[in-house]
Scaffold this active site. Structure first.
Site, PDB file in Angstrom:
ATOM      1  N   GLN A   1      14.197  -5.273   1.928  1.00 37.87           N
ATOM      2  CA  GLN A   1      13.659  -5.277   0.568  1.00 37.87           C
ATOM      3  C   GLN A   1      13.508  -3.844   0.058  1.00 37.87           C
ATOM      4  O   GLN A   1      12.754  -3.062   0.639  1.00 37.87           O
ATOM      5  CB  GLN A   1      12.291  -5.972   0.580  1.00 37.87           C
ATOM      6  CG  GLN A   1      11.506  -5.846  -0.716  1.00 37.87           C
ATOM      7  CD  GLN A   1      10.185  -6.607  -0.672  1.00 37.87           C
ATOM      8  OE1 GLN A   1      10.142  -7.762  -0.284  1.00 37.87           O
ATOM      9  NE2 GLN A   1       9.107  -5.965  -1.061  1.00 37.87           N
ATOM     10  N   GLY A   2      14.223  -3.503  -1.009  1.00 41.21           N
ATOM     11  CA  GLY A   2      14.188  -2.131  -1.536  1.00 41.21           C
ATOM     12  C   GLY A   2      13.383  -2.018  -2.812  1.00 41.21           C
ATOM     13  O   GLY A   2      13.943  -2.000  -3.912  1.00 41.21           O
ATOM     14  N   TYR A   3      12.091  -1.966  -2.685  1.00 40.40           N
ATOM     15  CA  TYR A   3      11.208  -1.850  -3.854  1.00 40.40           C
ATOM     16  C   TYR A   3      10.570  -0.464  -3.929  1.00 40.40           C
ATOM     17  O   TYR A   3      10.802   0.310  -4.830  1.00 40.40           O
ATOM     18  CB  TYR A   3      10.082  -2.890  -3.790  1.00 40.40           C
ATOM     19  CG  TYR A   3      10.458  -4.267  -4.269  1.00 40.40           C
ATOM     20  CD1 TYR A   3      11.785  -4.605  -4.508  1.00 40.40           C
ATOM     21  CD2 TYR A   3       9.488  -5.237  -4.478  1.00 40.40           C
ATOM     22  CE1 TYR A   3      12.131  -5.870  -4.939  1.00 40.40           C
ATOM     23  CE2 TYR A   3       9.824  -6.513  -4.915  1.00 40.40           C
ATOM     24  CZ  TYR A   3      11.142  -6.828  -5.150  1.00 40.40           C
ATOM     25  OH  TYR A   3      11.463  -8.076  -5.570  1.00 40.40           O
ATOM     26  N   SER A   4       9.685  -0.152  -2.925  1.00 41.45           N
ATOM     27  CA  SER A   4       8.887   1.075  -2.989  1.00 41.45           C
ATOM     28  C   SER A   4       9.754   2.322  -3.009  1.00 41.45           C
ATOM     29  O   SER A   4      10.827   2.371  -2.398  1.00 41.45           O
ATOM     30  CB  SER A   4       7.952   1.156  -1.778  1.00 41.45           C
ATOM     31  OG  SER A   4       7.057   0.089  -1.794  1.00 41.45           O
TER      32      SER A   4
ATOM     33  N   SER B   1      11.160  -2.038   5.448  1.00 40.74           N
ATOM     34  CA  SER B   1      11.016  -2.653   6.768  1.00 40.74           C
ATOM     35  C   SER B   1      12.371  -3.110   7.287  1.00 40.74           C
ATOM     36  O   SER B   1      13.133  -3.755   6.564  1.00 40.74           O
ATOM     37  CB  SER B   1      10.082  -3.861   6.702  1.00 40.74           C
ATOM     38  OG  SER B   1       8.820  -3.465   6.255  1.00 40.74           O
TER      39      SER B   1
ATOM     40  N   GLU C   1       6.071 -14.049  -1.885  1.00 49.86           N
ATOM     41  CA  GLU C   1       5.670 -13.294  -0.701  1.00 49.86           C
ATOM     42  C   GLU C   1       4.216 -13.575  -0.333  1.00 49.86           C
ATOM     43  O   GLU C   1       3.854 -13.645   0.825  1.00 49.86           O
ATOM     44  CB  GLU C   1       5.868 -11.794  -0.942  1.00 49.86           C
ATOM     45  CG  GLU C   1       5.450 -10.943   0.261  1.00 49.86           C
ATOM     46  CD  GLU C   1       5.776  -9.467   0.101  1.00 49.86           C
ATOM     47  OE1 GLU C   1       6.100  -9.052  -1.020  1.00 49.86           O
ATOM     48  OE2 GLU C   1       5.703  -8.748   1.095  1.00 49.86           O
TER      49      GLU C   1
ATOM     50  N   SER D   1      -2.189  -2.434  -1.903  1.00 47.25           N
ATOM     51  CA  SER D   1      -3.337  -1.863  -1.192  1.00 47.25           C
ATOM     52  C   SER D   1      -4.631  -2.566  -1.605  1.00 47.25           C
ATOM     53  O   SER D   1      -4.667  -3.294  -2.597  1.00 47.25           O
ATOM     54  CB  SER D   1      -3.445  -0.373  -1.504  1.00 47.25           C
ATOM     55  OG  SER D   1      -3.825  -0.207  -2.856  1.00 47.25           O
ATOM     56  N   ASN D   2      -5.677  -2.334  -0.839  1.00 44.16           N
ATOM     57  CA  ASN D   2      -7.004  -2.856  -1.190  1.00 44.16           C
ATOM     58  C   ASN D   2      -7.357  -2.567  -2.650  1.00 44.16           C
ATOM     59  O   ASN D   2      -7.871  -3.429  -3.359  1.00 44.16           O
ATOM     60  CB  ASN D   2      -8.069  -2.169  -0.319  1.00 44.16           C
ATOM     61  CG  ASN D   2      -8.446  -3.013   0.896  1.00 44.16           C
ATOM     62  OD1 ASN D   2      -7.936  -4.112   1.068  1.00 44.16           O
ATOM     63  ND2 ASN D   2      -9.335  -2.491   1.710  1.00 44.16           N
ATOM     64  N   GLU D   3      -7.083  -1.343  -3.067  1.00 41.97           N
ATOM     65  CA  GLU D   3      -7.464  -0.933  -4.421  1.00 41.97           C
ATOM     66  C   GLU D   3      -6.709  -1.761  -5.455  1.00 41.97           C
ATOM     67  O   GLU D   3      -7.277  -2.184  -6.468  1.00 41.97           O
ATOM     68  CB  GLU D   3      -7.174   0.567  -4.613  1.00 41.97           C
ATOM     69  CG  GLU D   3      -8.055   1.503  -3.775  1.00 41.97           C
ATOM     70  CD  GLU D   3      -7.654   1.572  -2.303  1.00 41.97           C
ATOM     71  OE1 GLU D   3      -6.578   1.057  -1.938  1.00 41.97           O
ATOM     72  OE2 GLU D   3      -8.424   2.144  -1.507  1.00 41.97           O
TER      73      GLU D   3
END
Lengths: 367, 397
Positions: free
Chosen positions: B135-138, B171, B254, B376-378
């Protein structure tokens, strides 16, 4: 107790801080990690030049003859810079134990000057640690055996290296045989010496964790102050800055407790064990909170080998389990609180003499 | 709240439960026995070649893509039956799925947004356990701010596409055949507008994959560099410039069905913590027991919440219960990692040959990242506050 340090203690701490800032950059530490011994003779020599190896050695044996309160500020710096060294075990713990042996005896004459000069490394084997740190590079090993103290030469031990999740550590399993010739203190004399050594091991752990917490906080703050997302510096978001502020609070709560523990050890207080136990709990909490907030502020970068944060997180984590783990220290405080003789309540808690009475057993081994 | 016990024995869900349990008992043996409880986040380095063979073994048994419609090679299992499948798979120690990005993410996305030709071309490879996806997102500057994607793509005269830019935290890219990428197709566009969703093979001159070493020493994710990498004309999913819609549909998937098996792994890990605590006496510490009890409670909450979240049927829209899910499991798991280390005591600090200890050490390390990746949590709290509670959005630059 007055929490103000003397100006020479602050000046010494500042000098050490400046020295480590220049001499112990993370890139240099990583280089040392990659070596087999994990130790740098060059760094050791420089630490000796700063007087660190001589701190605890009495003046009669070529040292400076300072004490726990002088050490505590230095220990925080050693934590802040995650120094990969056997300095603490050698120059604080081993030097402390040897110095507290009474009389002008051979073992002291042979080893204390060599410790002071930075020439000798001493490793310590105690059941509160499953492995012995830096046994492979030690010139002498001080080994616990049923409370007796044995001084064992490296050629009389068999070592099996044990990797650690913290690459800066060098651990070994040590096989050795106690002999009459290796015993430097019997169990009666040895027991209080080991007690004192354990207190100092606990203090060294807590003080380094406070330093580490500050370093992790600084790294998190630096990152949050330059990383941009959504067109903004992420440190402007309360979700990012508040957890970092919480760490600052935790450090401020831990530091005076650690200083108090150093004071109690130095004075030989009966309650030094409790002071150390509390220091361990507070410092550990600060360090874990710092690791968590800092890795979160770093985002995925914080999870990489490349980012320096890992060096400080791992050191903080592994320190937790040595010299009596946290469960041990918590139990120690709980026992004290539930003791029938426990001196609780306002008249005791806020007494200026809280815990000040020296215990006979401890004073027997003070210098 | 469900059918009476007696009725359950004969229903299709129970049949699936027994069928997969029996199949696992017969097939997770021989060379595959070494894969029990291996793989998955934190342990992706565990024999990837063998785990790819395991995917083909699963495919041969008809156990890949069980939630997909039968028309696309799946079993068309109901949500309940999928829950049963994932539970039994994990209970048997089924290894972390090498094919999960294909099966759980791009496959369902193609079923929803892909052309007939794309479905015909790509779905069989996933069902048969032959084609592995990344998966190429970030990107370095598009993490939490995913819409800030800067990788560029443009269409050539022959209809094919070219891509230039960089992805990160990809990943298993080093073990994958294909990648799906979110890239900017309209020069000068900003945010979620002007992005396109492309499929391209990783084995080509324009693609360079560089592993990222993690604090554990393992390398499970990568940097992926594109230098005029080629995607065929048929590699575009959905409309050009409308890639964000496709990507968001995928993120909903997801955080929905594909997380089902995870809880059984968590239960296994919690069991290991209990085992270790019994062995070294941590179980006698009341404070530790209280934390363990809270951990058990947290896992039950997770399970009930997931079942409630999925009982909405095929509607994958993010409800409030879905919004809290990632935040809950990631924080729970991070705490479990710490609990495991406290149970181990000094044993935690030295790499162990004992599979239980090694697993818990991996759990500790990898769970440091749980509250960071996949939102993330935020970001999760912002989603809960803004979408769940309807609070105004945080001011953005």
């Amino acid at each position: 107790m007055d929490f103000t340090f003397e100006s020479h203690q602050i000046a010494f701490r500042d000098a050490i801080r400046k020295f480590l800032m220049v001499e112990a950059a993370p890139e240099m530490l990583r280089e040392i990690w990659e070596t087999t011994s994990g130790r740098s003779a060059d760094l050791r020599a420089r630490l000796a030049d700063q007087g660190l190896t001589a701190l605890s050695v009495p003046e009669d044996f070529g040292g400076i003859g300072l004490g726990d309160l002088d050490w505590v500020l230095v220990l925080q710096e050693l934590g802040y810079y995650a120094i990969p060294e056997s300095l603490v075990d050698t120059a604080y713990l081993a030097a402390g134990l040897l110095s507290e042996l009474s009389g002008d005896i051979e073992i002291k004459r042979e080893w204390l000057p060599r410790i002071a000069s930075g020439e000798a490394r001493v490793a310590i084997g105690h059941p509160s640690n499953p492995f012995v740190a830096d046994a492979g590079t030690a010139n002498l090993l001080l080994m616990w055996h049923n409370d007796a103290v044995h001084a064992v030469r490296p050629d009389a031990v068999k070592l099996t290296a044990q990797p650690s999740i913290d690459n800066s550590r060098r651990l070994s399993q040590v096989e050795w045989k106690p002999e009459a010739s290796t015993r430097i203190a019997d169990a009666r004399i040895g027991a209080p010496l080991w007690q004192r050594l354990l207190l100092r091991g606990g203090l060294a752990t807590a003080a380094q964790q406070v330093g580490l917490a500050q370093r992790m906080l600084d790294l998190g703050v630096d990152y949050a102050a330059q990383r941009k997302q959504f067109g903004k510096i992420i440190g402007t978001f309360q979700g990012v800055k508040h957890p970092l502020a919480d760490v600052a609070v935790a450090i401020e709560f831990a530091e005076p407790v650690v200083h108090r523990a150093a004071y109690c050890i130095g004075r030989g207080h009966a309650r030094a064990g409790h002071a150390v136990a509390q220091a361990r709990m507070q410092a550990s909490e600060a360090a874990h909170k710092a690791a968590r907030a800092s890795i979160q502020a770093h985002g995925a970068m914080g999870y990489t080998w490349e980012a320096d944060l890992q060096m400080f997180m791992k050191r903080a984590w592994v320190l937790d389990a040595g010299w009596g783990d946290l469960a041990h220290h918590k139990a120690r405080i709980a026992e004290d609180i539930f003791d029938d003789q426990a001196a609780l309540g306002p008249s005791n808690t806020f007494s200026t003499h809280y815990g000040e009475a020296p215990a006979p057993r401890v004073s027997a081994v003070s210098r | 709240m469900g059918a009476p016990e007696t009725a359950l024995a004969q229903n299709p869900v129970d049949q699936i439960r027994r069928a997969i349990a029996q199949w696992m008992a017969e097939h997770l043996t021989g060379e595959f026995a070494a894969l029990r409880h291996r793989g998955g986040p934190g342990d992706e380095g565990a024999d990837p070649a063998l785990r790819k063979r395991w995917e083909r073994e699963m495919a041969a048994g008809g156990w890949t893509c069980v939630g997909w419609p039968e028309a696309y090679g799946g079993r068309g299992l109901s949500i309940d039956a999928q829950v049963a499948f994932h539970e039994e798979y994990a209970r048997a120690g089924g290894p972390g799925r090498m094919g999960h990005i294909g099966e759980g993410l791009i496959g369902p996305t193609l079923i929803r947004y892909g052309s007939d030709a794309q479905k015909a071309r790509f779905l069989p490879g996933i069902v048969e356990g032959r084609t592995f996806w990344a998966q190429g997102y970030s990107e370095p500057n598009a993490g939490s701010d995913l819409a800030n994607v800067q990788t560029r793509c443009w269409q050539c005269d022959d209809g094919s596409w070219r891509l230039s830019g960089q992805k990160i935290w990809t990943s298993l890219a080093h073990e994958s055949d294909w990648i799906f990428v979110l890239a900017r197709s309209e020069p000068g566009s900003k945010g979620r507008h002007g992005l396109s969703f492309l499929l391209l093979p990783l084995d080509q001159p324009g693609v360079t994959i560089r592993p990222i070493r993690q604090i554990s020493g393992e390398a499970e994710f990568n940097e992926v560099f594109f230098d005029e990498a080629v995607a065929e004309a048929d590699g575009l999913v959905g409309e050009p410039g409308k890639g964000w819609e496709v990507a968001m549909g995928l993120l909903e998937i997801e955080r929905g069905v594909s997380t089902l098996g995870q809880q059984m792994h968590f239960a296994h890990e919690l069991g290991l913590v209990v085992e270790v605590a019994r062995r070294n006496g941590a179980d006698r510490d009341p404070a530790f027991r209280a934390r363990l009890a809270r951990a058990w409670g947290g896992l039950r909450v997770m399970r009930y919440n997931a079942l409630r979240m999925l009982s909405g049927g095929d509607d994958l829209k993010l409800g409030r219960e879905a919004l809290i899910y990632k935040y809950h499991w990631s924080n729970w798991h991070r705490d479990l990692g710490k609990l495991a280390m406290d149970a181990l005591g000094p044993e935690a600090d030295t790499p162990s040959e004992d599979p239980a200890v090694r697993r818990l050490q991996q759990v500790f390390f990898f769970s440091r990242a749980d509250t960071i990746y996949a939102g993330s949590n935020e970001i999760q709290l912002n989603l809960i506050a803004e979408r769940g509670l309807g609070l105004p959005r945080e001011p953005r630059g």
